[in-house]
Structure formats: structure tokens, C-alpha cells
Design an enzyme around this catalytic site. Structure first.
Site, PDB file in Angstrom:
ATOM      1  CG  HIS A 143      15.511   6.062  27.590  1.00  0.00           C
ATOM      2  ND1 HIS A 143      15.953   4.818  27.253  1.00  0.00           N
ATOM      3  CD2 HIS A 143      15.193   5.978  28.918  1.00  0.00           C
ATOM      4  CE1 HIS A 143      15.904   4.016  28.306  1.00  0.00           C
ATOM      5  NE2 HIS A 143      15.442   4.694  29.342  1.00  0.00           N
ATOM      6  CG  HIS A 191      22.557   1.351  23.020  1.00  0.00           C
ATOM      7  ND1 HIS A 191      23.187   1.105  24.210  1.00  0.00           N
ATOM      8  CD2 HIS A 191      21.229   1.222  23.248  1.00  0.00           C
ATOM      9  CE1 HIS A 191      22.273   0.821  25.117  1.00  0.00           C
ATOM     10  NE2 HIS A 191      21.076   0.902  24.552  1.00  0.00           N
ATOM     11  CG  ASP A 237      13.777   1.949  20.351  1.00  0.00           C
ATOM     12  OD1 ASP A 237      12.913   1.175  20.784  1.00  0.00           O
ATOM     13  OD2 ASP A 237      14.458   2.699  21.068  1.00  0.00           O
TER      14      ASP A 237
HETATM   15  N1  ACO Z   1      23.002   9.491  13.910  1.00  0.00           N
HETATM   16  C1  ACO Z   1      24.112  10.176  13.564  1.00  0.00           C
HETATM   17  N2  ACO Z   1      25.205  10.314  14.359  1.00  0.00           N
HETATM   18  C2  ACO Z   1      25.160   9.732  15.554  1.00  0.00           C
HETATM   19  C3  ACO Z   1      24.027   8.997  15.988  1.00  0.00           C
HETATM   20  C4  ACO Z   1      22.933   8.877  15.123  1.00  0.00           C
HETATM   21  N3  ACO Z   1      21.847   8.194  15.492  1.00  0.00           N
HETATM   22  N4  ACO Z   1      24.255   8.523  17.244  1.00  0.00           N
HETATM   23  C5  ACO Z   1      25.481   8.952  17.585  1.00  0.00           C
HETATM   24  N5  ACO Z   1      26.041   9.677  16.559  1.00  0.00           N
HETATM   25  C6  ACO Z   1      27.400  10.252  16.513  1.00  0.00           C
HETATM   26  C7  ACO Z   1      27.504  11.492  17.393  1.00  0.00           C
HETATM   27  O1  ACO Z   1      27.228  12.667  16.661  1.00  0.00           O
HETATM   28  C8  ACO Z   1      28.939  11.419  17.837  1.00  0.00           C
HETATM   29  O2  ACO Z   1      29.754  11.831  16.762  1.00  0.00           O
HETATM   30  P1  ACO Z   1      31.149  12.613  17.051  1.00  0.00           P
HETATM   31  O3  ACO Z   1      32.007  11.644  17.804  1.00  0.00           O
HETATM   32  O4  ACO Z   1      31.677  12.959  15.705  1.00  0.00           O
HETATM   33  O5  ACO Z   1      30.790  13.819  17.874  1.00  0.00           O
HETATM   34  C9  ACO Z   1      29.187   9.920  18.010  1.00  0.00           C
HETATM   35  O6  ACO Z   1      28.271   9.288  17.101  1.00  0.00           O
HETATM   36  C10 ACO Z   1      28.932   9.415  19.427  1.00  0.00           C
HETATM   37  O7  ACO Z   1      27.609   9.764  19.795  1.00  0.00           O
HETATM   38  P2  ACO Z   1      27.165  10.266  21.219  1.00  0.00           P
HETATM   39  O8  ACO Z   1      25.983  11.166  21.077  1.00  0.00           O
HETATM   40  O9  ACO Z   1      28.357  10.824  21.960  1.00  0.00           O
HETATM   41  O10 ACO Z   1      26.757   8.898  21.882  1.00  0.00           O
HETATM   42  P3  ACO Z   1      25.901   8.728  23.198  1.00  0.00           P
HETATM   43  O11 ACO Z   1      26.316   7.438  23.780  1.00  0.00           O
HETATM   44  O12 ACO Z   1      25.966   9.948  24.056  1.00  0.00           O
HETATM   45  O13 ACO Z   1      24.392   8.657  22.640  1.00  0.00           O
HETATM   46  C11 ACO Z   1      22.362   7.804  21.763  1.00  0.00           C
HETATM   47  C12 ACO Z   1      23.704   7.475  22.422  1.00  0.00           C
HETATM   48  C13 ACO Z   1      21.606   8.855  22.595  1.00  0.00           C
HETATM   49  C14 ACO Z   1      21.508   6.538  21.738  1.00  0.00           C
HETATM   50  C15 ACO Z   1      22.620   8.329  20.322  1.00  0.00           C
HETATM   51  O14 ACO Z   1      23.308   7.341  19.576  1.00  0.00           O
HETATM   52  C16 ACO Z   1      21.339   8.739  19.610  1.00  0.00           C
HETATM   53  O15 ACO Z   1      20.881   9.873  19.793  1.00  0.00           O
HETATM   54  N6  ACO Z   1      20.721   7.822  18.801  1.00  0.00           N
HETATM   55  C17 ACO Z   1      19.479   8.114  18.137  1.00  0.00           C
HETATM   56  C18 ACO Z   1      18.318   7.961  19.126  1.00  0.00           C
HETATM   57  C19 ACO Z   1      18.040   6.503  19.460  1.00  0.00           C
HETATM   58  O16 ACO Z   1      17.935   5.648  18.582  1.00  0.00           O
HETATM   59  N7  ACO Z   1      17.873   6.247  20.776  1.00  0.00           N
HETATM   60  C20 ACO Z   1      17.518   4.912  21.274  1.00  0.00           C
HETATM   61  C21 ACO Z   1      18.564   4.376  22.177  1.00  0.00           C
HETATM   62  S1  ACO Z   1      18.169   2.736  22.610  1.00  0.00           S
HETATM   63  C22 ACO Z   1      17.016   2.851  23.794  1.00  0.00           C
HETATM   64  O17 ACO Z   1      16.894   3.781  24.548  1.00  0.00           O
HETATM   65  C23 ACO Z   1      16.161   1.722  23.905  1.00  0.00           C
END
Ligand code: ACO
Length: 430
Positions: free
Chosen positions: A266, A309, A367
Site C-alpha cells: 500500500h 493496482h 508511487d
Molecule cells: N510486478 C510483477 N507482477 C505483478 C505486479 C508487479 N508489481 N503486480 C501484479 N503482478 C501480477 C501478479 O503476479 C498476478 O499475476 P498472475 O495473474 O500471473 O498470478 C497479476 O499481476 C495480478 O496481480 P495481483 O497481485 O492479483 O493484483 P492485486 O490487485 O491483488 O494487487 C498490488 C495489487 C498489491 C498493488 C500489486 O500490483 C503489487 O504488489 N504492486 C507492487 C506494489 C505497489 O506498487 N503498490 C502500490 C499500490 S498503489 C497505492 O497503494 C498507493
């Protein structure tokens, strides 16, 4: 009022139930599942992927279109024409202020920026190397012990005073965590400066010499605050609502929001982006590609921080404004060829063209660029999430106010799918 109904029936039985469907102003319709528990069912939705937990009139996001509206106004128009305090007024009170209302609001915030002098003693209890978010969780919650006349959630007066105090005192506390960590004296707020300039003054001034706030950096800071001000029912806002549903006081609720924001999935992501850029280190094509490949490898826990996201399946509209602000700040500071920015831009370009990211609709989020701007301004990375928390405070308190104002709040209490042992007796031979 329901504008439609759905009928659920269980195959092989004559059980069936009618559930009302409601439409919001815009966005997906919702099925009201409350009657399910009366017939012995719960819905199952870990991570609240398909669950609306409340009504809200504050912020609307269309993740597919990459749209973010505050009280109907798009974030890019607000970022261009407004400022953080005006946006704060809009979020909390529901409409843009008139000139007089704005002046009055800005004045109230200005005259609440000091924290009780005894709050200073709290800081001395922390180690100098404590994470500033740990200090923020503690000191913001502790404000409830100082401002007894603004704790009553059922009082409109208390709610407003608490909101004003929180918005006004967050920059003071945030800057104090930084000053404490570097062993410098705290800088008191200056009432002749606007909100963002005052924050920079409290961060960087010392008693030894005059500190002149750079207006380009103050404007960039203000934009960062605006872009983080609210984001509907995200993890920290939902935490504030859940804690608030118990009747807890506003300072306790915001402290809980700060704790939720701290996690790297987050608000901690902005700090994680810089750590990732440091880890990547060398800006050669092969090296950057190696990290992109690691992010795609399911066996490797590495993810591209600042990408993806839960709601946006398109460009985060805040990231676009942030990118522009980033260019402005780096050119003002004469560091437009910052190597971290070079890596970030290349990473973005590769990821936007790579099938893995394209298919999963993983775009840069807010971010991705904010950390580069903050670092260029001279803010250390462990303060990034603190700045996010400062900015998000107006969103949190607006949601809390919206939830508690009608008078009766249903305590938040999710149910579960129990998968543990069934009833069993303690073994007689043990
Ligand atoms: N890098 C690589 N792969 C990713 C990333 C990433 N940053 N984000 C998602 N994926 C992939 C997942 O592995 C998943 O792949 P799959 O379908 O083959 O299993 C797919 O994309 C969907 O991802 P989820 O984790 O299911 O998406 P979710 O909505 O649960 O998570 C989150 C969203 C937590 C933001 C995630 O994208 C992440 O961890 N990003 C990096 C951290 C980040 O930048 N957070 C800031 C969010 S914005 C904020 O809070 C202001």
C-alpha cells in the site's frame, strides 16, 4: 430504493431468495446480500474484490478508464487549478469553498499547526533510528490524550475540530520525526507560509540560518499532497472506517489508518520503489531487463514496485501528473539526468511494451514517480510513507466523518468460512 432484483436458487432444493440490486450515480451496480445471513449463507470474498462495504459520495474511480473523481471533479483538473487545502475542504465539506470559506478554512488550519508542547516528550522515548511511521502511529494516536474536546464522534462540532487539528498537525508531527532522526531541534510552524511551504520549512530550516522555501518545490509538494489526498475504499481508508465503526475516537482511527498504510503493498510502495531502483543500480539495458524478467518469474518474489493496482487496469491518472511534476522538479534542481530517473523511465518503457505487463494491465501507479521527486527535494526515503499519510489524513477523516455523521453506525464485523476442526472433546488420556 432497489432498482432491480436478483433471484438466487440452490440447485436440487426449493430454496430461493430475492436480493435487491442498487445503482450508484456511476459505476457497477451492487447486489444487497444482507438477507443471505437470515437463510444461513454468507458471501465469500477475501480481499473484498467484489464487495462494497458502504455508500460513499466522496471519491469515484473508474479503474478501466483510469479516471479519479473527487466529489465529481477529475484529479488532473484539480491538480492544475486547485491546491491541497481547497481539495481538503471539498473532500470534507462536499463542495468547493467560496473565497471567504477558503480563507476561513486556511486560517483555521494555520492556527492549529502547533502540537501540545508535551507531545515533544513522546519523541524522546523513541530510538533515533526508529522508523518515522512507527513514531507517527504512536504520536497521532496519542493526540487523543491531549485534545479531549474533539473526541466525540456523535458531535458535529467535535468531528470538525478533530479534522482541522489532524490536517493542521500532521505536517508538524511528520517534520518532527525527521528532525528527531537527524538529531536537529524541532522547527516550529510558521503561520506566514502556506501549507506545503510550511512543511518544507519545518523539515529543512535550522536555528542557524535563514531557510528560503523554493516556490517550485513547494508547489510540487502541494501536488504530491493533492494526488494522495483520497482514493475511496483502499486498505487504509477501510481500516479507518472499520475502527471508526466501533465508536473509537478520530485520532485512534487515523493512527490505525497510518498503520495500514505502512505496508509495502500500500503506502510503503513509494519507499520500496526507491529501494528497487537502488537495487537495480546499473542502468544498462541487460541489467534492467534482468529485473523485468525477475518480476515476471513466479518462483521469484521480486515484483516491480510502483506497478499494478487493485482498481486501475489502465494508467493511474495520478501517475501522469506525478510524472510531469517530476520533470519540473528535476529541471528546477538541475538534476534532469538523475540516474535513478533514467532507470525508472526505461523500466516504465520496457514494462509498458512487455506482454506480461500488457496482458495483466499493469501500469505505473502514483508511487512510481513520487519517490524520485521526494528524493530530489532532499527527503529521505523512510519519510515517503509519512508524507503519504499526511496527505491521506484529509481523505481518511472525510470518510470517517461521512460514516459517523448519520448518527448510527453498524459495527464492521466480517464473517468467515470456517475450515478448522469440528467440535471435539479434550482427550481423556492426555
Ligand atoms: N510486478 C510483477 N507482477 C505483478 C505486479 C508487479 N508489481 N503486480 C501484479 N503482478 C501480477 C501478479 O503476479 C498476478 O499475476 P498472475 O495473474 O500471473 O498470478 C497479476 O499481476 C495480478 O496481480 P495481483 O497481485 O492479483 O493484483 P492485486 O490487485 O491483488 O494487487 C498490488 C495489487 C498489491 C498493488 C500489486 O500490483 C503489487 O504488489 N504492486 C507492487 C506494489 C505497489 O506498487 N503498490 C502500490 C499500490 S498503489 C497505492 O497503494 C498507493
Amino acid at each position: 430504493m432497489a432498482d432491480n432484483t436478483v433471484h438466487l436458487s440452490l440447485e436440487g432444493t426449493d430454496e430461493s431468495i430475492e436480493l435487491p440490486v442498487y445503482s450508484g450515480t456511476v459505476g457497477p451496480r451492487v447486489i444487497d446480500v444482507r438477507a443471505l445471513s437470515k437463510v444461513g449463507y454468507f458471501t465469500y470474498d477475501p480481499g473484498f474484490v467484489s464487495t462494497a462495504a458502504c455508500n460513499s459520495a466522496i471519491t469515484y474511480i473508474d479503474g478501466a478508464k483510469g479516471m479519479l473523481l473527487h466529489r465529481g471533479y477529475p484529479i488532473d483538473e484539480l491538480a492544475k487549478h486547485s491546491n491541497y487545502l481547497e481539495l481538503g475542504y471539498l473532500l470534507f465539506y462536499g463542495e468547493l469553498p467560496t473565497k471567504e470559506q477558503y480563507e476561513q478554512f486556511a486560517n483555521i488550519i494555520r492556527y492549529h499547526t502547533l502540537v501540545h508542547e508535551q507531545v515533544h516528550n513522546f519523541f524522546k522515548g523513541f530510538r533515533r533510528d526508529a522508523h518515522p511511521m512507527a513514531i507517527m502511529c504512536g504520536t497521532v494516536g496519542a493526540l487523543a490524550g491531549f485534545y479531549h474536546d474533539s473526541l466525540e464522534a456523535s458531535s458535529e462540532h467535535d468531528r470538525k475540530v478533530a479534522a482541522h487539528r489532524l490536517v493542521a498537525k500532521m505536517p508538524t508531527l511528520a517534520a518532527m520525526t525527521y528532525k528527531y532522526s537527524i538529531g536537529q531541534p524541532f522547527s516550529y510552524p510558521r503561520n506566514d507560509l502556506d501549507y506545503a511551504a510550511n512543511f518544507l520549512h519545518m523539515m529543512f530550516s535550522t536555528p542557524c540560518e535563514e531557510y528560503k522555501v523554493n516556490p517550485v518545490l513547494a508547489r510540487a509538494m502541494d501536488r504530491i499532497f493533492m494526488l494522495h489526498a483520497d482514493h475511496e475504499q483502499n486498505a487504509s481508508t477501510s481500516t479507518v472506517r472499520l475502527v471508526g465503526s466501533t465508536g473509537a475516537n478520530p485520532f485512534a482511527c487515523i493512527s490505525a489508518g497510518i498503520a495500514a498504510l505502512w505496508g509495502p503493498a500500500h503506502g510503503g510502495a513509494n519507499e520500496a520503489v526507491l529501494a528497487m531502483l537502488d537495487e537495480i543500480g546499473d542502468d544498462s539495458e541487460e541489467n534492467i531487463q534482468r529485473f523485468v524478467d525477475r518480476a515476471k518469474d513466479k518462483e521469484d518474489p521480486f515484483r516491480l514496485m510502483g506497478f499494478g493496482h487493485r482498481v486501475y487496469r489502465n494508467f493511474d491518472p495520478r501517475a501522469k501528473v506525478m510524472k510531469e511534476t517530476c520533470d519540473e522538479v528535476l529541471s528546477e534542481l538541475g538534476v534532469a539526468d538523475d540516474p535513478k530517473l533514467k532507470i525508472a523511465k526505461r523500466l516504465e518503457q520496457i514494462a509498458l511494451e512487455d506482454d506480461y505487463f500488457v496482458e495483466r494491465k499493469l501500469y505505473p501507479n502514483v508511487d512510481f514517480y513520487s519517490g524520485i521527486i521526494l528524493r530530489a527535494i532532499g527527503i529521505p526515503s523512510n519519510m515517503f510513507t509519512v508524507i503519504f499519510a499526511m496527505a491521506r489524513t484529509i481523505g481518511w477523516i472525510s470518510h470517517w466523518n461521512e460514516m459517523v455523521s448519520p448518527g448510527s453506525v453498524k459495527i464492521g464485523r466480517p464473517r468467515q468460512l470456517y475450515v478448522g476442526s469440528d467440535f471435539r472433546h479434550y482427550p481423556a488420556d492426555k
